[in-house]
Design an enzyme around this catalytic site. Structure first.
Site, mmCIF file in Angstrom:
data_model
loop_
_atom_site.group_PDB
_atom_site.id
_atom_site.type_symbol
_atom_site.label_atom_id
_atom_site.label_comp_id
_atom_site.label_asym_id
_atom_site.label_seq_id
_atom_site.Cartn_x
_atom_site.Cartn_y
_atom_site.Cartn_z
ATOM 1 N N ASP A 219 14.664 -63.398 -54.932
ATOM 2 C CA ASP A 219 13.900 -62.725 -55.993
ATOM 3 C C ASP A 219 14.870 -61.966 -56.904
ATOM 4 O OD1 ASP A 219 11.821 -61.196 -57.419
ATOM 5 O OD2 ASP A 219 10.499 -62.042 -55.927
ATOM 6 N N HIS A 242 16.513 -64.146 -59.206
ATOM 7 C CA HIS A 242 15.770 -64.095 -60.474
ATOM 8 C C HIS A 242 16.445 -63.221 -61.529
ATOM 9 C CE1 HIS A 242 11.785 -65.350 -58.291
ATOM 10 N NE2 HIS A 242 12.770 -66.204 -58.129
#
Ligand SMILES: *[C@@H]1O[C@H](CO)[C@@H](O)[C@H](O)[C@H]1NC(C)=O
Ligand SMILES: *[C@@H]1O[C@H](CO)[C@@H](O)[C@H](O)[C@H]1NC(C)=O
Ligand SMILES: *[C@@H]1O[C@H](CO)[C@@H](O)[C@H](O)[C@H]1NC(C)=O
Length: 393
Positions: A219, A242
């Site tokens: 993430d 991310h």
């Protein structure tokens, strides 16, 4: 008769000569003396908590020492306020979470510090064994949310150095409601497809430095929540993951803003985003002001530069709504490298509160060795010097 005394005297003089403060004696607390077992099998939770109680209650500077070995530990909260003005966790070993994810899964945190001042964590590894929970989340819907590996809440003067955090169930490190925090030389590793394993999350905190870290997760590399002020991020390598994200902001109507964030000399390797600002398409009192994104390298990043004010995952209650978050004074300077999609710069701001003061300077992002594109919606600003793709500002 005390033979050691003259000898100590000489050492004190030497310390004074080398500018070491001889008055700050440090008391040592070795977790083995409290019953911790470095065998990876015996639950050492109680021993660690007892070592903390002893250090916390001392009026001296203290060190809690964790020797080499593996220590099986359940959820632990280290609470202040402490008498000791400075507590250093010196870790040479590895702290290991229980293999069964359900043991930690219902706790918010695995290792948490609450209301402490002057705590440092130096060295060591935290192995949260998160992969069985990720597997559950990939195949079922009724899995526990999972625990953050390490969190500091309502704390001041915190330092985390040379720590390795492995395979967190949820976020790896959370800084919440803190002031004066230095995170340096930290390594974070989790699989690229692991859900919600953000590297470092900061919110409601000010004067935070995150320097020289390597973060590989499923993430956000670093996520920046509401109420963050004076955050300095430098020399971070992100990816997989991310990217660095301010937001999501504006989930709630009443929310504190984010101000004065610097991200410098960061490398993004194959991440989904590079430098991202994101807010929910919902009314909110929040804002983002004075952000400096500088001297960073993108290597095959899907969205190198992105402001998305229309974030609405699964259209949760925000269909046809507009973000109330005001974005102002955002500088992108010296951002170079490659985009893995044609649109390397994407500004999609709020129709109610257009982004203002956006500045692009010396940006060179290519796509498959060709020119990439930029896209502007509801944004005002200027481009200076070289900007590729051609600026739409
Ligand atoms: C925190 O650290 C600063 C600078 O190192 C020091 O001046 C301050 O007194 C410390 N605050 C507390 C509450 O210990
Ligand atoms: C912004 O934050 C940095 C530390 O990250 C600090 O040195 C600087 O003074 C702050 N600037 C403003 C305008 O608050
Ligand atoms: C922009 O980057 C590309 C590839 O990374 C490079 O070939 C090109 O020379 C750069 N352009 C300028 C003006 O620096």
């Amino acid at each position: 008769m005390n033979l050691t005394r003259p000898f100590c005297g000489i050492i004190v003089i030497l310390f004074a000569m080398f500018g070491i403060n001889s008055t700050s004696a440090t008391k040592n607390y070795n977790v083995l003396n409290f019953g911790a077992k470095p065998n990876g099998k015996t639950d050492s939770t109680k021993a660690f908590l007892m070592a903390w109680q002893a250090a916390c209650g001392s009026s001296d500077s203290t060190m809690i020492y964790v020797p080499k070995g593996r220590y099986l530990l359940g959820s632990m909260a280290f609470r202040g306020i402490c008498k000791s003005p400075r507590i250093t966790f010196r870790i040479d070993g590895t702290l290991v979470a229980p293999l069964d994810y359900r043991v930690l899964g219902k706790s918010t945190d695995w290792i948490s510090f609450q209301g402490v001042i002057g705590v440092s964590i130096v060295g060591g590894a935290l192995d949260a064994k998160g992969s069985s929970l990720w597997a559950c989340k990939h195949s079922h819907t009724n899995c526990p949310a999972g625990a953050t590996t390490l969190s500091f809440t309502n704390s001041k003067n915190i330092s985390i150095r040379r720590l390795l955090s492995l395979n967190s169930q949820m976020f790896h490190i959370v800084i919440n409601g803190c002031e004066n925090v230095n995170i340096q030389g930290v390594k974070i590793m989790a699989a690229g497809n692991s859900p919600n394993t953000d590297g470092i999350h900061v919110q409601l905190s000010k004067n935070i430095n995150i320097i020289k870290c390597s973060i590989k997760t499923g993430d956000d590399c670093i996520s920046i929540g509401p109420g963050t002020k004076n955050l300095w991020i430098e020399q971070i390598t992100c990816g997989p993951g991310h990217g660095i994200s301010i937001g999501s902001l504006g989930k709630d109507l009443n929310e504190e803003g984010v101000q004065n964030v610097t991200v410098k000399k960061t490398i993004f390797l194959g991440t989904e985003n590079g430098l991202r600002i994101k807010s929910w398409a919902r009314p909110s009192t929040g804002f983002i002001q004075r952000v400096r994104f500088m001297d960073s390298l993108m290597v095959n990043v899907q969205n190198p530069i992105v402001i998305d004010q229309n974030y609405s995952p699964h259209n949760l209650n925000c269909l046809n709504q507009i973000s109330g978050i005001k974005v102002d004074d955002i500088v992108y300077q010296g951002i170079r490298g490659t985009s893995s999609t044609p649109v390397a710069i994407k500004f999609d701001c709020s129709p109610k509160n257009p982004c203002t003061g956006v500045r692009l300077q010396n940006v060179n992002l290519t796509y498959l060795k060709k020119a990439s594109q930029s896209s502007c919606i509801n944004v005002r600003g200027k481009a200076f010097e070289l900007v590729r793709p051609e600026s739409c500002l």
